[in-house]
Design an enzyme around this catalytic site. Sequence first.
Site, PDB file in Angstrom:
ATOM      1  N   GLU A  32       0.876  -4.729  14.828  1.00  0.00           N
ATOM      2  CA  GLU A  32      -0.290  -4.460  14.009  1.00  0.00           C
ATOM      3  C   GLU A  32      -1.519  -5.164  14.578  1.00  0.00           C
ATOM      4  O   GLU A  32      -2.585  -4.590  14.695  1.00  0.00           O
ATOM      5  CB  GLU A  32      -0.038  -4.935  12.577  1.00  0.00           C
ATOM      6  CG  GLU A  32      -1.258  -4.762  11.703  1.00  0.00           C
ATOM      7  CD  GLU A  32      -0.970  -5.113  10.255  1.00  0.00           C
ATOM      8  OE1 GLU A  32      -1.529  -4.459   9.391  1.00  0.00           O
ATOM      9  OE2 GLU A  32      -0.183  -6.039   9.989  1.00  0.00           O
ATOM     10  N   SER A  67       0.841  -1.197   0.000  1.00  0.00           N
ATOM     11  CA  SER A  67       0.000   0.000   0.000  1.00  0.00           C
ATOM     12  C   SER A  67       0.874   1.244   0.000  1.00  0.00           C
ATOM     13  O   SER A  67       1.856   1.320   0.741  1.00  0.00           O
ATOM     14  CB  SER A  67      -0.893   0.030   1.237  1.00  0.00           C
ATOM     15  OG  SER A  67      -1.772  -1.060   1.201  1.00  0.00           O
TER      16      SER A  67
END
Lengths: 330, 388
Positions: free
Chosen positions: B243, B160
């Site tokens: 995360e 991304s």
Amino acid sequence: MDLTISDDQRAIVDSVRDVLRDSMPMERVRGALDGDNSGVERLWSQAADLGWFGLGLAQHYGGSGFDLIDEALLFKELGRHLTPGPFLGTLLGARVAAIGGNDDVAEQILLGRAPVGIAVPRRSGDYLIHDAQAATYLLLSDVDRTVLIPAAAARERHRLASLDELSVRESAALTIDPFAEVAESFDPIHARGCTLVAAVLTGIAEATRDMSVTHAKTREQFGAPIGTFQAVKHRCADMGVRAALADAQLLFAALSVSEGQPDAALEVAAARVVAHRAALSNSRETIQVHGGMGVTWECDAHFYLKRTHALRDLYGGERDHRRLLLTASG
Amino acid sequence: MDLSLSQQDLDFRANAREWLRENFPKQSRPNDGPAMREFDLAWQRRQWDAGWAGVSWPAEYQGRGLPLLQQLIWFEECARAGEPDIDSRFVGLNHAGPTLIANGTPEQKAFHLPKILAGELVWCQGFSEPGSGSDLASLRTSGVIDGDDLVVNGHKIWTSFADLASYQELLVRTDPSAAKHRGLTWVICDMSLPGITIRPIKTLDGLSHFCEVFYDDVRIPLANVVGQLDDGWRVAMSTLSFERGTAFTAGQVQLTAVVERLLEVTHERPGPAGQDRAIDDEEIAGQLATLRAEVTALRALTYTHVLRSAGQSQPGPEGSMVKLFYTELRQRVMRLALEVIGPGSGERGLTAASWDEDYLASYSDTIAGGTSEIQRNIIGERVLGLPR
């Protein structure tokens, strides 16, 4: 904010586990089914001696002065161990008698000499009575107030068929002439009842998760423990998530009720719903994970499933909490 | 145990809310490309200038050094103000930053951490490859030592914001003879180096956040290796557990706000079967009640997990439970939203994105950062102790 379990709380859990393991192992729970009540009676008097019925009641009322969260830890263990007996009604009944100003009755209940059943109104106009056997008093609770009435006020009593062989339920007509009464705004008995039912259900969700994991580690097929197969492993993982979610929300519900937090109603409704769904899914899934054994009488899985169903309407089922979940402010 | 916030926490929340009311960007956020990058970084710079960046980062790295609870409060207030749960700052603030704090050299920390906090640049992640998705450790992009450099050749995918990023956390194979989890190295890659080619990939929502990245004899200084050479798997796993543990907190908080917004919406619009209000529809009411119970419980699970892992150098595998439940719940919420609002309305949701875009974007949640299937493996093996 502090979410760590204290040493005192660990000690409570350890002591409850020890007592239940010694006095009420699964053989004795099963014994109660065959009419052998010696285990149940022994545990009942131990529970009274240990002050379980007044665990969260202030000391000046004759209780032990712990909090709702500590009672929730106790009830989680009762759920885990499938413990039969009118623990919930008796603990709440002692509180209502004490706070409602009836010290003598409170003392009798705290000593375990006057068990309390719970009456739930039915659409037909009569009442469903949980733990009806041997109850001296009955507790009736709604979101506005909780009352205590003598069990003798129940007429036209009929034993009802129960999916859960370990809990006795009756239908009865009641004349409500309370001798002790507590308004929810004064002491949230209804919220405490919901929270403790959520605790029992969380205990069931944890116990069935653990049963599944133990079985998946030891049962071998295709030359390997079945827990190595993702189809089984992933079922167990989902059980783990549901139990963890129910447990975390139980904590928030119990603490928010004791602290009188403005969002307590939402936290309690969420705890009740999430715990019920966790207990139901996990007890269903543990039957599947156990395969052929899972559908036998010998395997304990069915008792958890049945207990979960029996608790559906106690202190509100999912439908009752729906309105609250759609209106309460977070 | 208690839930009440201390006076410091309450003051922190009041100050945060007040500051966000004055300073949260009024203009709507561009959803793609360099304009989005500038918007995100300008917002980060504004937080940095006012002393709100890196609430729980250690003070020695220019963070505020405040407790994790205040970090959660900050996320809650940002979500309340309408901040999107994920943007181009995500990898820098939630992956690279924490990984450098845990594993970086003093020079790496001193150079990179202030730039991340001050919103000077964007980071991206180079982990997955075309042949190595869930089986991340099988990755083949190679790093060969040549003098003071690592010479990198290979191909990364699902990166991304690669086209907007200045740096990348790059995982390469430095010892092809070692077992697959060994012999990997985590290295900081400057995205402007010669030999890097970036190709954007259009996703199902019509946006192009995703990219492929090709490496052709890219020379990265060995000084950019984070942790030890060939110790990249351990470093990468610390990044991923950040995360799974805490990085999605902002999104989890935002999901509660989405459900509350949906509750309002169902009181304002007609139901699917011609009811005056959508909330009068049994099925919608039932689903919404369950979702509200679930987002409430998600908050409890998140708080419990985050506060209990405070003091550990990295969050435990229980973070996978939060990640798995959150991402699947988010999809259920977005599906119901689409049902209530109607597909293709183009109507703006809680953030600058439309309900349609949020719905479509939710499909990537259960894949990115480890698929739901991988999370279930982790929970089964590392939380419940089932055999591999």
